[in-house]
Design a protein around this motif. Structure first.
Motif, PDB file in Angstrom:
ATOM      1  N   ILE A 217      16.692   7.236  31.900  1.00 17.12           N
ATOM      2  CA  ILE A 217      17.923   8.632  31.115  1.00 17.12           C
ATOM      3  C   ILE A 217      17.532   9.331  30.489  1.00 17.12           C
ATOM      4  O   ILE A 217      16.196   9.810  29.751  1.00 17.12           O
ATOM      5  N   LEU A 218      17.969  10.951  30.488  1.00 13.21           N
ATOM      6  CA  LEU A 218      17.850  11.580  30.256  1.00 13.21           C
ATOM      7  C   LEU A 218      18.155  11.700  28.653  1.00 13.21           C
ATOM      8  O   LEU A 218      19.580  11.315  27.962  1.00 13.21           O
ATOM      9  N   LYS A 219      16.977  11.660  27.591  1.00 17.83           N
ATOM     10  CA  LYS A 219      17.060  11.940  26.082  1.00 17.83           C
ATOM     11  C   LYS A 219      15.891  12.981  25.488  1.00 17.83           C
ATOM     12  O   LYS A 219      15.176  12.911  26.470  1.00 17.83           O
ATOM     13  N   SER A 220      16.394  12.899  24.578  1.00 20.14           N
ATOM     14  CA  SER A 220      14.854  13.212  23.515  1.00 20.14           C
ATOM     15  C   SER A 220      13.800  12.471  23.535  1.00 20.14           C
ATOM     16  O   SER A 220      14.216  11.063  24.015  1.00 20.14           O
ATOM     17  N   HIS A 221      12.663  12.954  23.376  1.00 20.29           N
ATOM     18  CA  HIS A 221      11.691  12.514  22.246  1.00 20.29           C
ATOM     19  C   HIS A 221      10.636  13.087  22.002  1.00 20.29           C
ATOM     20  O   HIS A 221      10.551  14.236  22.113  1.00 20.29           O
ATOM     21  N   GLY A 222      10.376  11.971  20.516  1.00 17.36           N
ATOM     22  CA  GLY A 222       9.974  12.290  19.702  1.00 17.36           C
ATOM     23  C   GLY A 222       8.512  13.278  19.477  1.00 17.36           C
ATOM     24  O   GLY A 222       7.839  14.391  18.469  1.00 17.36           O
ATOM     25  N   THR A 223       7.484  12.455  20.916  1.00 17.98           N
ATOM     26  CA  THR A 223       6.346  12.767  20.875  1.00 17.98           C
ATOM     27  C   THR A 223       6.511  14.248  22.274  1.00 17.98           C
ATOM     28  O   THR A 223       5.168  14.939  21.485  1.00 17.98           O
ATOM     29  N   TYR A 224       6.753  14.291  22.999  1.00 20.06           N
ATOM     30  CA  TYR A 224       6.370  14.773  23.579  1.00 20.06           C
ATOM     31  C   TYR A 224       8.501  16.064  24.633  1.00 20.06           C
ATOM     32  O   TYR A 224       8.031  16.128  25.404  1.00 20.06           O
ATOM     33  N   GLY A 225       8.950  16.105  24.131  1.00 21.03           N
ATOM     34  CA  GLY A 225      10.470  16.576  23.631  1.00 21.03           C
ATOM     35  C   GLY A 225      11.388  16.076  24.299  1.00 21.03           C
ATOM     36  O   GLY A 225      13.216  15.745  24.004  1.00 21.03           O
ATOM     37  N   VAL A 226      11.037  15.178  25.612  1.00 21.28           N
ATOM     38  CA  VAL A 226      11.961  15.328  26.642  1.00 21.28           C
ATOM     39  C   VAL A 226      11.905  13.778  27.562  1.00 21.28           C
ATOM     40  O   VAL A 226      10.488  13.951  27.497  1.00 21.28           O
TER      41      VAL A 226
ATOM     42  N   LEU B 206      19.023  11.258  37.719  1.00 25.97           N
ATOM     43  CA  LEU B 206      18.705  11.231  36.450  1.00 25.97           C
ATOM     44  C   LEU B 206      20.482  10.753  35.303  1.00 25.97           C
ATOM     45  O   LEU B 206      20.923  11.533  35.643  1.00 25.97           O
ATOM     46  N   ASP B 207      19.895  10.094  34.919  1.00 23.59           N
ATOM     47  CA  ASP B 207      20.654   9.104  34.377  1.00 23.59           C
ATOM     48  C   ASP B 207      21.822   9.584  32.790  1.00 23.59           C
ATOM     49  O   ASP B 207      20.874   9.724  32.021  1.00 23.59           O
ATOM     50  N   ALA B 208      22.742   9.994  32.833  1.00 23.46           N
ATOM     51  CA  ALA B 208      23.133  11.501  31.710  1.00 23.46           C
ATOM     52  C   ALA B 208      24.630  10.790  31.946  1.00 23.46           C
ATOM     53  O   ALA B 208      25.198  11.909  31.229  1.00 23.46           O
ATOM     54  N   ILE B 209      25.017  10.083  31.356  1.00 22.34           N
ATOM     55  CA  ILE B 209      26.455   9.261  31.042  1.00 22.34           C
ATOM     56  C   ILE B 209      26.608   9.033  29.351  1.00 22.34           C
ATOM     57  O   ILE B 209      27.566   9.540  28.917  1.00 22.34           O
TER      58      ILE B 209
END
Length: 651
Positions: A344-353, A395-398
Motif C-alpha cells: 500500500i502507498l503511504k507516508s513513513h515517519g522513518t524513511y519517508g515513503v 501498488l495499492d492507492a485506493i
C-alpha cells in the motif's frame, strides 16, 4: 421546621455539589484543550480535542449561569448593578462559547483534512529515453480494479497470463502460468487503512484463478510484521478485526477462505518464524520452517540478508530465494515460484515513503538482522537482488496516508480518519520506477490537495531528511536502484525513461474530448486564510485531443452574483495553471470556479465542490480565547468573594 430546614440544606448542598462538579469538569476540559493544542493549531482537528472543546464549552455554559444565579440569590448585597451587568455578560459569553458557530470557527484552524475522497489528475506520458520502464495506472472508482489494470497492461504488451495460446491478456510471454505457485506479498503489519486493500486482494486472487488454461497451481498470501510494532505492538496479522476494505471486517484471511474450498489458496504469517533460530536450506537436509540468515553484511549496503522458507497448508515446500523444493527429486523449481509484490502507498515517519521497495522489509527478519537500519543505505535493493526479484509489483492507492512526516498522523500506522481516498491502483515490473512515480504523482498530489504545503519527506527527488527519523526517501531510493542495477535488472528513477499508461474516467478514446480539470489546491489552505491574505490557486488542466487553449479562475464573494475573472498562467516548473485571489476582509466567504477551453473551443468547468470555497478566518476568533480566560478569571474572583462573604457572616 427543623426537618424542613434540614431537607432544604441537603438540596442546596446537592445543588452546589452538582454545580461544582460541572464547573470543575468544564474547566479541566478547557485546560486539556489548551495544553494539548499547544503551538500546533492542526491538533484542534483531533477528535479528542473537539470533544474536550465541546465538553468545556457546554459544561461551562451550563455551570456558569447556575453558579452565578445561585451566588446572586444568596449574596444580593455583594452584587451592585454594575457587577450584575458583568455577570450577565459572562453568561452571554458562555452561551457564545458553546454555540455551533463558535465551535465551527475553532475547527477551521486545522491545516489539513485527510479524511476525504479526492480526484487526482494523473497524466499519461511517453518515455524520451531508453531503456524505458512501463507504469500502468487505473484511476477512479469505475476503473481502479485489478481487471482494468490487467486489461491496461495487456493493451500495452504486458500479458498477465502465460499460455501457449495467444489471446486477450495471454500468450507465451505472459507472467503467470496455470501451474505456478503465486506468492502474494501484502502489507499486514497495520490494521484499518495501514494494510493492503483486501478488496483488491480478492480481485487479484480471482484474476489468478480465472486463468484461461484452468488454474491448478497454488496461491499463498504472506507477510512478516516482525512480531513487533504494528497496531498493537505485537506485529502483523492476517486476520485483523478492522481492515482496509469497503466491508471493514473483511480481513486477508477472510478473502483467502472464500477461495480455499475450490483452490489451493492459503496464508502464512512469517511473524511466527521470524524469532525462531535460523535454519538451513532444504538442500542442506533442513526441513524446518524458519529464516535463512546470512550474518555477513553485504559490502555496499551493509545489510545482513535473510529470507523465509516454509511449508504451506497444502504441503508445498517454499524457499523464497531458491523456489519450490521437490523432496522426491531433491531439487528446486525456481521458475514455478512467482512473487507479486503488493504494498500500500503511504507516508513513513522513518524513511519517508512505503511503496514497492520499502515493502520488502516484510520479507526479511528484522529480529535476527540489521535490516531495518539498512533501508537507508539501499539495503532493500540488496534483498531484492539476493533473494527473489518480484514478477510484478502492484501498488495499492485506493486509500493512502498522504500526511508527510513530521505532520500529524503520518504513517506507517493509518487510521480510517487519517486516510485519504484517491481510487488508484498501479503496476509495473520495475519496483523502483513504480515507487518513484507513485510517490511523486499520487502521494505528493494527494498531500497538496488535503492541505499540506511541505511535502519534501515524500518527494523522491528530495535529499533533505529533516523531519524523518532515518534517511531521506530520495537518497535511499537512489541507493536501492544502484544495487538493483548492479544485480542486472533494468530499473530507473528517471522520468524521461518512464512510459505511463492511464485508464481513468475521462473521455473514451475516439470521442470528442474536453479539457480535464484536476482537483485545485490553494495556498494557504482553505482553513488557514487570514484577513488581507492573497490565495494562490493551482490546478492541473490537460486535454488529450486538441490541447488546452486557456484557463480562467472566477471568484465571487459572500454568495454574490458578480464574478471576478483571473487568467490562470501555466507554470512549467509545476505543470500547473496558477492564479491569485486578492486578499479579503475577515469573515468573507469566497467561492471560485475554474473554466478551461481547448483549441476546439470545447469547455469544461470545475465548480460547486467543497474545495472551491473558503472563509477568511474571522477576526473575533482570538477574542473567543480571551473570553474563555475571562470566564476562568471571573469565576475565580466570584469564588473568592463568595468565600470572603461567608467568612464575614460567620464573624
Amino acid at each position: 421546621m427543623k426537618s424542613h430546614h434540614k431537607h432544604k440544606m441537603h438540596a442546596l448542598h446537592k445543588s452546589k455539589f452538582t454545580n461544582k462538579n460541572l464547573l470543575l469538569f468544564g474547566v479541566a476540559s478547557l485546560f486539556w484543550f489548551i495544553f494539548r493544542t499547544g503551538t500546533k493549531p492542526s491538533r484542534i482537528m483531533y477528535p479528542c480535542q473537539r470533544a474536550a472543546l465541546a465538553n468545556s464549552s457546554i459544561l461551562l455554559s451550563i455551570s456558569i449561569p447556575l453558579t452565578l444565579t445561585s451566588v446572586m440569590m444568596k449574596t444580593k448585597k455583594v452584587f451592585s448593578k454594575k457587577r450584575t451587568t458583568i455577570a450577565l455578560l459572562i453568561i452571554l459569553a458562555s452561551v457564545i462559547l458553546s454555540s455551533e458557530q463558535f465551535l465551527g470557527s475553532i475547527q477551521l484552524a486545522g491545516a489539513a483534512d485527510p479524511n476525504q475522497e479526492i480526484d487526482l489528475s494523473l497524466e499519461p506520458r511517453d518515455a524520451i529515453a531508453s531503456p524505458a520502464s512501463n507504469i500502468y495506472v487505473a484511476e477512479g472508482r469505475e476503473y481502479a480494479h485489478i481487471s482494468d489494470l490487467v486489461n491496461l497492461m495487456g493493451s500495452h504488451d504486458l500479458l498477465f497470463y502465460k499460455s501457449e495460446t495467444t489471446g486477450v491478456n495471454q500468450g507465451p510471454d505472459g507472467l503467470i502460468a496455470h501451474e505456478d505457485l503465486v506468492l502474494i506479498k501484502i502489507n499486514c503489519q497495520w490494521n484499518q487503512r495501514g494494510g493492503t486493500n483486501t478488496d483488491l486482494l480478492k480481485e487479484l486472487i480471482q484474476m489468478i484463478v480465472d486463468h484461461p488454461d484452468g488454474f491448478v497451481g497454488e496461491i499463498v498470501v504472506a507477510d512478516n510484521g516482525q512480531a513487533q510494532h504494528g497496531s498493537f505492538g505485537t506485529g502483523g496479522s492476517l486476520n485483523w478485526a478492522s481492515n482496509n476494505a469497503e466491508d471493514q471486517s473483511q480481513s486477508a484471511q477472510d478473502v483467502v477462505d472464500m477461495f480455499s474450498a475450490s483452490y489451493d489458496v492459503s496464508t502464512y504469517l512469517w511473524d511466527t518464524i521470524t524469532e525462531l533460530p535460523s535454519v538451513g536450506e532444504y538442500s542442506e537436509d533442513d526441513m524446518n520452517d524458519g529464516y535463512i540468515v546470512d550474518q555477513t553484511p553485504y559490502p555496499v549496503t551493509g545489510i545482513q540478508v535473510s529470507y523465509p522458507k516454509f511449508r504451506t497448508d497444502f504441503g508445498t515446500y517454499i524457499s523464497f530465494k531458491e523456489g519450490i523444493w521437490n523432496p522426491v527429486t531433491e531439487s528446486y523449481d525456481s521458475e514455478k515460484l512467482k512473487v507479486i509484490n503488493f504494498p500500500i502507498l503511504k507516508s513513513h515517519g522513518t524513511y519517508g515513503v512505503t511503496a514497492s521497495i520499502k515493502h520488502y522489509m516484510g520479507v526479511v527478519s528484522a529480529k535476527q538482522t540489521n535490516a531495518h537500519n539498512k533501508v537507508g543505505t539501499g539495503g532493500m535493493g540488496t534483498v531484492m537482488v539476493e533473494t527473489r526479484f518480484p514478477t510484478l509489483n502492484i501498488l495499492d492507492a485506493i486509500y493512502v496516508n498522504a500526511n508527510p512526516a513530521p505532520a500529524d498522523h503520518y504513517g506507517p500506522p493509518t487510521s480510517y480518519w487519517s486516510a485519504t481516498r484517491v481510487n488508484t491502483v498501479m503496476a509495473s515490473t520495475d519496483p523502483v520506477a513504480l515507487a518513484y512515480w507513485g510517490s511523486k504523482n499520487v502521494l505528493m498530489q494527494a498531500a497538496n490537495l488535503i492541505g499540506h504545503t511541505d511535502t519534501h519527506t515524500i518527494n523522491p527527488d528530495s535529499t533533505d531528511k529533516s523531519g524523518l527519523w532515518g534517511e531521506a526517501f530520495g537518497v535511499w531510493l537512489e541507493l536501492a536502484k544502484t544495487e538493483i542495477v548492479a544485480g542486472g535488472y533494468s530499473v530507473t528513477t528517471d522520468e524521461n525513461r518512464m512510459n505511463v499508461y492511464v485508464t481513468s474516467e475521462g473521455s473514451p478514446p475516439g470521442e470528442e474530448t474536453f479539457p480535464e480539470i484536476g482537483t485545485p489546491s490553494q495556498d494557504p489552505p482553505r482553513y488557514n486564510v487570514m484577513a488581507g491574505e492573497e490565495v494562490k490557486v493551482s490546478v492541473n488542466v490537460t486535454d488529450a485531443g486538441s490541447g488546452v487553449k486557456n484557463v480562467t479562475l472566477s471568484y465571487a464573494l459572500n454568495n454574490g452574483t458578480a464574478w471576478e475573472n483571473q487568467t490562470m498562467n501555466y507554470n512549467p516548473s509545476t505543470s500547473l495553471y496558477e492564479a491569485t485571489i486578492s486578499g479579503q476582509p475577515a469573515d468573507t466567504w469566497v467561492e471560485f470556479k475554474i473554466v478551461a477551453y481547448n483549441n476546439a473551443e470545447n469547455c469544461s468547468t470545475k465548480e460547486s465542490e467543497p474545495y472551491c470555497t473558503y472563509q477568511v478566518i474571522p477576526e473575533f476568533q482570538s477574542g473567543h480565547i480571551l473570553l474563555v480566560l475571562l470566564v476562568i478569571i471571573t469565576l475565580m474572583v466570584i469564588v473568592y468573594r463568595r468565600k470572603h462573604y461567608l467568612r464575614t457572616l460567620k464573624k
